[in-house]
Design an enzyme around this catalytic site. Structure first.
Site: not given
Ligand code: UD1
Ligand code: CA
Length: 473
Positions: A25, A81, A149, A185, A400
């Site tokens: 993104r 992961q 969330g 959240n 130098n």
């Molecule tokens: C997530 C939360 C949402 C919250 C928001 C706050 C979930 C499902 N949603 O959404 O409730 O309001 O953060 O910013 O948890 N990541 C991994 N592996 C994955 C997916 C994500 O390591 O498979 C890590 C990403 O690098 C990131 C973090 O988890 O640092 C959050 O992931 P992201 O995809 O940004 O979640 P949001 O859609 O923002």
């Molecule tokens: Ca995020």
């Protein structure tokens, strides 16, 4: 490092930071968590906030690009992961770490929400312990909850935050009612370790995105007789960057926060225009920072200095009473009462001693310049040890580099290096030695000597007339 937790001991806790997402993104080839806020990767902000709580063990969940590890401190562990299957799946990758460190509680944070503070985490931990919760989410009430969330609570309470939390609904899974919920959240949680490991095993990807949501652990707790709570913290804690625009907003907030802290500490910033100061930079009182100045990394500025306009300092040390005008300093130490600039460049591993004057268009690299020496104009000093009280004329060059190797130049105390002198290294110039303008020094010069190394001047009278070079009017 100090602890912000004020009485809350976090010695029986560990931290898991989720950072395996990609930069899709952001339209970046880098993992998103490496995007910088105030020139510091977001993941490093989160690691530092966790550190400030005094949590003894931290694990960062990374993808297999190998790009995140280099910015992590050595004591931080990592778990990999391999596929992006959601925040719940990512947290599960750290299950081994959680079991091994055996802590009672685990905080889980997002590596892309850099403004969560140690205070936020400590406050939530205190509530988590006081309410004997199995899961406590750090929530925030925001003007625009789109993308986050939503925190669902039981109705029928005078104040919304008194209602028992029952679930977190992701944006993609909201309906007309849940979409309007202003409490979101932040992405950070406290869990009881035993509960978390159990809940992670039970997660199912039954949602709009087909992912394993960490957020589903909350509803799992409520439905299986565990205790769930929410700790409302500042909306900044939730601010993540999902786009370049979001990153710009984070930078603006962080910049303002840092400037305010320095103003409170007695730093004089009469106009904030173009001033950007990294979060780890330290500045003493009565130092004045002028527009266009950028201070990065672990830079430390003393008291009563003047920095700017348009000065850039990265990992530099500038001691009390020094002045840096429109100049660059990178990984160098400038002692007290030094004046540098305008338009000079102090490069890595340089040490500029007390009372030195460095003027315009001077470059210093990997060199020591002794006390009260003056290098006022158009000069390059590289790989050199220069004594105290020396005077450099305009246009001095230490030669130098011979095309293969670098060599050092050594200049004693109180030497006078005349204009346009070249010092071909390796070479040594003694104390109180004097070089005539235009000299190319190729051999050592003893103490107190004069060195002249230039062609003798020849004058041929009437030459331009005789040769017809210029026609006489
Ligand atoms: C997530 C939360 C949402 C919250 C928001 C706050 C979930 C499902 N949603 O959404 O409730 O309001 O953060 O910013 O948890 N990541 C991994 N592996 C994955 C997916 C994500 O390591 O498979 C890590 C990403 O690098 C990131 C973090 O988890 O640092 C959050 O992931 P992201 O995809 O940004 O979640 P949001 O859609 O923002
Ligand atoms: Ca995020």
């Amino acid at each position: 490092m100090g602890t912000e937790s004020e009485g809350v001991q976090m010695t029986d806790a560990c931290a898991v930071i989720l950072a395996a997402g990609d930069g899709k993104r952001m339209k970046s080839a880098q993992p998103k968590v490496l995007c910088e806020v105030l020139f510091k990767p977001m993941i490093a902000w989160v690691v530092d906030s966790v550190d400030r709580c005094g949590v003894p063990h931290t694990c960062v969940v990374v993808n297999d690009s190998g790009k995140v590890e280099p910015v992590l401190p050595a004591r931080v562990k990592t778990a990999v992961q391999l596929e992006r299957r959601g925040t719940g799946h990512a947290t599960k990758m750290a299950a081994g770490f959680i079991r091994e460190c055996g802590a009672a509680d685990v905080m889980v944070l997002c590596g892309d929400a850099p403004l969560v503070t140690g205070e936020d985490l400590a406050k939530a931990y205190a509530l988590h312990k006081a309410e004997k919760n199995d899961v406590t989410v750090l929530s925030a009430v925001v003007d625009n909850s789109t993308g986050y969330g939503r925190i669902v609570r039981e109705d029928g309470h005078a104040r919304r935050e008194d209602g028992q939390v029952t679930a977190i609904v992701e944006e993609a899974d909201t309906d007309e009612t849940t979409r309007l919920i202003p409490e979101i959240n932040s992405g950070a949680f406290w869990f009881g370790a035993k509960f978390l490991l159990e809940a992670l095993d039970k997660l199912q990807p039954n949602n709009a995105q087909g992912e394993y949501y960490l957020t589903d652990t909350l509803a799992y707790a409520v439905n299986h007789g565990y205790r769930a709570g929410a700790c409302v913290v500042s909306p900044d804690a939730a601010l993540g960057a999902n786009s370049r625009k979001g990153l710009q907003q984070l930078n603006a907030i962080a910049r303002e926060r840092v400037l305010e802290k320095h103003l409170e500490n007695g730093v004089d910033i009469p106009f904030a225009d173009g001033i950007v100061i990294g979060v780890d930079v330290k500045i003493g009182p009565d130092t004045r920072i002028l527009p266009g100045t950028i201070l990065k990394g672990n830079t430390v500025i003393g008291a009563g200095c003047e920095i700017g306009p348009n000065s850039h300092i990265t990992d530099g040390v500038v001691k009390d009473g020094s002045q840096i005008i429109s100049s660059y300093i990178d990984s160098a130490v400038v002692e007290a009462n030094v004046k540098i600039g305008p338009m000079s460049n102090i490069r890595p591993d340089s040490h500029i001693m007390d009372g030195v004057k460095i003027g315009d268009f001077v470059e210093i690299k990997n060199s020591t310049i002794g006390e009260k020496t003056s290098v006022a104009h158009l000069t390059y000093v590289g790989d050199s040890d220069v004594g105290k009280g020396c005077n450099f004329g305009c246009g001095v060059v230490t030669v130098n580099y011979d095309g293969t190797n670098k060599h050092r130049t050594v200049i004693g105390d109180h030497a006078f290096i005349g204009c346009n002198t070249n010092l071909v290294a390796p070479v040594r110039v003694g104390n109180h030695a004097y070089s005539a303008a235009g000299t190319t020094i190729t051999e050592d010069v003893p103490d107190d000597a004069l060195v002249i190394g230039r062609a003798r001047q020849v004058v041929k009278e009437g030459w331009t007339v005789k040769t017809g070079k210029f026609r006489k009017k």
